[in-house]
Design a protein around this motif. Sequence first.
Motif, PDB file in Angstrom:
ATOM      1  N   SER A  46      -6.359   1.087 -12.054  1.00  0.00           N
ATOM      2  CA  SER A  46      -7.284   2.133 -11.225  1.00  0.00           C
ATOM      3  C   SER A  46      -7.232   1.790  -9.548  1.00  0.00           C
ATOM      4  N   VAL A  47      -6.470   0.841  -9.257  1.00  0.00           N
ATOM      5  CA  VAL A  47      -6.407   0.534  -7.759  1.00  0.00           C
ATOM      6  C   VAL A  47      -5.437   1.668  -7.173  1.00  0.00           C
ATOM      7  N   ASN A  48      -6.012   2.497  -6.453  1.00  0.00           N
ATOM      8  CA  ASN A  48      -5.064   3.788  -6.319  1.00  0.00           C
ATOM      9  C   ASN A  48      -5.032   3.835  -4.601  1.00  0.00           C
ATOM     10  N   GLY A  49      -4.094   4.938  -4.324  1.00  0.00           N
ATOM     11  CA  GLY A  49      -3.824   5.244  -2.778  1.00  0.00           C
ATOM     12  C   GLY A  49      -3.421   4.110  -2.053  1.00  0.00           C
ATOM     13  N   SER A  50      -3.477   3.806  -0.826  1.00  0.00           N
ATOM     14  CA  SER A  50      -3.119   2.696  -0.123  1.00  0.00           C
ATOM     15  C   SER A  50      -3.806   1.402  -0.325  1.00  0.00           C
ATOM     16  N   PHE A  51      -4.616   1.403  -1.294  1.00  0.00           N
ATOM     17  CA  PHE A  51      -5.504   0.248  -1.435  1.00  0.00           C
ATOM     18  C   PHE A  51      -4.624  -0.997  -2.206  1.00  0.00           C
ATOM     19  N   ASN A  52      -5.046  -2.173  -1.624  1.00  0.00           N
ATOM     20  CA  ASN A  52      -4.400  -3.552  -2.557  1.00  0.00           C
ATOM     21  C   ASN A  52      -5.234  -4.241  -3.263  1.00  0.00           C
ATOM     22  N   GLN A  94       4.713   9.322   4.684  1.00  0.00           N
ATOM     23  CA  GLN A  94       5.183   9.161   5.984  1.00  0.00           C
ATOM     24  C   GLN A  94       4.371  10.035   7.173  1.00  0.00           C
ATOM     25  N   ALA A  95       3.709  11.121   6.406  1.00  0.00           N
ATOM     26  CA  ALA A  95       3.121  12.072   7.357  1.00  0.00           C
ATOM     27  C   ALA A  95       1.861  11.444   7.691  1.00  0.00           C
ATOM     28  N   LYS A  96       1.153  10.735   6.891  1.00  0.00           N
ATOM     29  CA  LYS A  96      -0.168   9.970   7.070  1.00  0.00           C
ATOM     30  C   LYS A  96       0.109   8.881   7.548  1.00  0.00           C
ATOM     31  N   GLY A  97       1.054   8.149   7.872  1.00  0.00           N
ATOM     32  CA  GLY A  97       1.242   7.096   8.712  1.00  0.00           C
ATOM     33  C   GLY A  97       1.407   5.991   7.835  1.00  0.00           C
ATOM     34  N   TYR A  98       1.274   5.888   6.635  1.00  0.00           N
ATOM     35  CA  TYR A  98       1.306   4.878   5.557  1.00  0.00           C
ATOM     36  C   TYR A  98       2.858   4.279   5.308  1.00  0.00           C
ATOM     37  N   ALA A  99       3.746   5.131   5.729  1.00  0.00           N
ATOM     38  CA  ALA A  99       5.014   4.568   5.468  1.00  0.00           C
ATOM     39  C   ALA A  99       5.985   4.826   6.837  1.00  0.00           C
ATOM     40  N   GLU A 100       6.860   3.823   7.203  1.00  0.00           N
ATOM     41  CA  GLU A 100       7.538   3.979   8.319  1.00  0.00           C
ATOM     42  C   GLU A 100       8.662   4.920   8.318  1.00  0.00           C
ATOM     43  N   ALA A 101       9.337   5.293   9.234  1.00  0.00           N
ATOM     44  CA  ALA A 101      10.354   6.329   9.206  1.00  0.00           C
ATOM     45  C   ALA A 101      11.473   5.577   8.535  1.00  0.00           C
ATOM     46  N   GLY A 143       0.856  -1.209  -0.040  1.00  0.00           N
ATOM     47  CA  GLY A 143       0.265  -0.009   0.122  1.00  0.00           C
ATOM     48  C   GLY A 143       0.806   1.395  -0.096  1.00  0.00           C
ATOM     49  N   THR A 144       1.977   1.150   0.530  1.00  0.00           N
ATOM     50  CA  THR A 144       3.016   2.549   0.820  1.00  0.00           C
ATOM     51  C   THR A 144       3.329   2.827  -0.700  1.00  0.00           C
ATOM     52  N   SER A 145       3.841   1.869  -1.338  1.00  0.00           N
ATOM     53  CA  SER A 145       4.335   2.210  -2.855  1.00  0.00           C
ATOM     54  C   SER A 145       3.112   2.545  -3.670  1.00  0.00           C
ATOM     55  N   ASN A 146       1.942   1.983  -3.496  1.00  0.00           N
ATOM     56  CA  ASN A 146       0.883   2.499  -4.393  1.00  0.00           C
ATOM     57  C   ASN A 146       0.479   3.825  -3.789  1.00  0.00           C
ATOM     58  N   TYR A 147       0.499   4.017  -2.711  1.00  0.00           N
ATOM     59  CA  TYR A 147       0.223   5.618  -2.365  1.00  0.00           C
ATOM     60  C   TYR A 147       1.225   6.409  -2.933  1.00  0.00           C
ATOM     61  N   ILE A 148       2.315   6.205  -2.883  1.00  0.00           N
ATOM     62  CA  ILE A 148       3.302   7.048  -3.227  1.00  0.00           C
ATOM     63  C   ILE A 148       3.246   7.219  -4.959  1.00  0.00           C
ATOM     64  N   LEU A 149       3.007   6.029  -5.594  1.00  0.00           N
ATOM     65  CA  LEU A 149       2.972   6.157  -7.008  1.00  0.00           C
ATOM     66  C   LEU A 149       1.541   6.946  -7.629  1.00  0.00           C
ATOM     67  N   THR A 150       0.530   6.805  -6.590  1.00  0.00           N
ATOM     68  CA  THR A 150      -0.818   7.607  -7.101  1.00  0.00           C
ATOM     69  C   THR A 150      -0.506   9.084  -6.773  1.00  0.00           C
ATOM     70  N   ARG A 151       0.029   9.390  -5.868  1.00  0.00           N
ATOM     71  CA  ARG A 151       0.467  10.846  -5.473  1.00  0.00           C
ATOM     72  C   ARG A 151       1.371  11.279  -6.471  1.00  0.00           C
ATOM     73  N   MET A 152       2.317  10.602  -7.047  1.00  0.00           N
ATOM     74  CA  MET A 152       3.257  11.148  -8.289  1.00  0.00           C
ATOM     75  C   MET A 152       2.452  11.412  -9.266  1.00  0.00           C
ATOM     76  N   GLY A 173      -5.293  -2.862   2.651  1.00  0.00           N
ATOM     77  CA  GLY A 173      -4.092  -3.995   2.691  1.00  0.00           C
ATOM     78  C   GLY A 173      -3.178  -3.671   3.959  1.00  0.00           C
ATOM     79  N   ALA A 174      -3.611  -2.750   4.904  1.00  0.00           N
ATOM     80  CA  ALA A 174      -2.958  -2.557   6.126  1.00  0.00           C
ATOM     81  C   ALA A 174      -3.899  -1.724   7.063  1.00  0.00           C
ATOM     82  N   GLY A 175      -3.409  -1.408   8.003  1.00  0.00           N
ATOM     83  CA  GLY A 175      -3.970  -0.473   9.032  1.00  0.00           C
ATOM     84  C   GLY A 175      -4.752  -1.411  10.317  1.00  0.00           C
ATOM     85  N   SER A 176      -4.918  -0.927  11.177  1.00  0.00           N
ATOM     86  CA  SER A 176      -5.355  -1.447  12.641  1.00  0.00           C
ATOM     87  C   SER A 176      -6.513  -2.295  12.336  1.00  0.00           C
TER      88      SER A 176
END
Length: 433
Positions: free
Chosen positions: A276-282, A184-191, A160-169, A300-303
């Motif tokens: 068309s699968v965008n953002g942090s979705f899997n 990272q700011a949204k909590g989708y990527a680790e430090a 989901g992290t990579s998909n989020y980054i590619l979607t924003r790009m 694909g993630a989250g509590s």
Amino acid sequence: MQTVRVGLLGLGQIGSGVYSILTRKVRELEAQCGVRFEIKKVAVKNPGKKRSVKLPRKLLTANAFAVVRDPEVDVVVELIGGVREARLYVKEALRRGKHVVTANKALLAEYGDEIFELACQRKCWVQFEASVGGGIPVIKALREGLVANRIDSIHSIINGTSNYILTRMSENQMDFKEALAQAQAKGYAEADPRLDIEGIDAQHKLAILLRFAFGGRVKFDQIDCEGISRIRSEDIAFAEEFGYRIKLLAIAKRSDDGIEARVQPTLLPKEHILASVNGSFNAVLLRGDEVGDVLLYGRGAGSRPTASAVVSDLVDIAKRGSGRFADAALMMRAVRSSLKIKSTSSILSRYYLRFHVTDRPGVLSQISKILGDHAISISDCVQKIRSEGSVVPLIVLTHAAHESDVRDAIRLIDRLKSIRGKSQVIRIESGAA
Ligand SMILES: NC(=O)c1ccc[n+]([C@@H]2O[C@H](COP(=O)([O-])OP(=O)(O)OC[C@H]3O[C@@H](n4cnc5c(N)ncnc54)[C@H](OP(=O)(O)O)[C@@H]3O)[C@@H](O)[C@H]2O)c1
């Protein structure tokens, strides 16, 4: 009413989510599944830490062995992450005849053989739905819903992290660094985002999928892996111009001479269902020989989504009951033989190539000569013109070529005087759906 006594290892993002569902939805779970879950003990690193869930202090311990060795615990739920300690606790639980639920993809990708073997020997369940695709029930689909099928291919977006980054790009014309900072700011990527952006997390997950979709041992580092850290915003824009989106895909395909398995940034036609699968979705697209294509899509993630998958594993174990080991064939199949993973150099594919060239007459012919010498033919080409002598991008799309030929050609092209920096090579997937 059947009671299942649970020992929880970890009360972080996922552990808290599991604790919350098991304590909030007691009546629903009893009514729907006829099971009552009793949380006997919870191991954490620091029992004094403030938690997002309220629980009796006496449940907490800093000693994970006290949980896995507790005779009153029937099922151990491992949610501490990491590999070294998790491996010790999971194996100890199995040795003591306890079933295990885990969301730990790194553990299963690296030590799946010994863990599944031990589980088979001890006739215990190891359930791991949350390890691939978070809340998406993909393992259950493979185990149950698609059991009549031979799985011929998997095309998936499972990080989901990579998909989020590619979607924003793509949608906000951000460059890689900016999009990563936002993730990272949204909590989708680790430090430390390396596991995600270098493709290793998806490689771990694909290794687990491969084992259960194709039935056999697999060494996760045999899966070719490349992340998204070399993708530039200009690649996204040029791909768009040609009618493609760039996605980090985890792909496995069956063929007569072995299994093709890889994690790579990939150009997908815009009309492809995964484009068309965008953002942090899997999403996981499976092709079965009977059913055809099946698409599973979700968080694909989250509590909460991940905890939803962990609780479904707990219910499965409760329903099967101790002592019964009817589904063992699936686990045995996953360890008995080894899968033959094909070398990617033999794979035929189309390619997107991006060069930075000094804009001088003759550059294109030099490049096309080298490509031609390697049996690579050009299907499309774009050169952005500026003033003579300036550095401009040159984009080439190829017809199907062998990866080894493409890599050899690029090595030679990158040595030309007119080439600036390292050229970009991205596979184009035109296949399924
Ligand atoms: N986060 C997601 O969206 C997601 C999605 C799918 C799968 N997963 C997987 O789920 C697992 C857990 O992830 P998470 O995000 O929940 O991690 P997390 O938030 O870092 O939580 C880890 C928990 O484990 C505890 N812990 C760590 N080492 C321990 C030890 N040696 N003994 C006892 N407790 C220990 C920590 O205790 P303290 O609280 O005291 O520090 C914490 O409660 C990982 O395997 C991860 O890959 C996560």
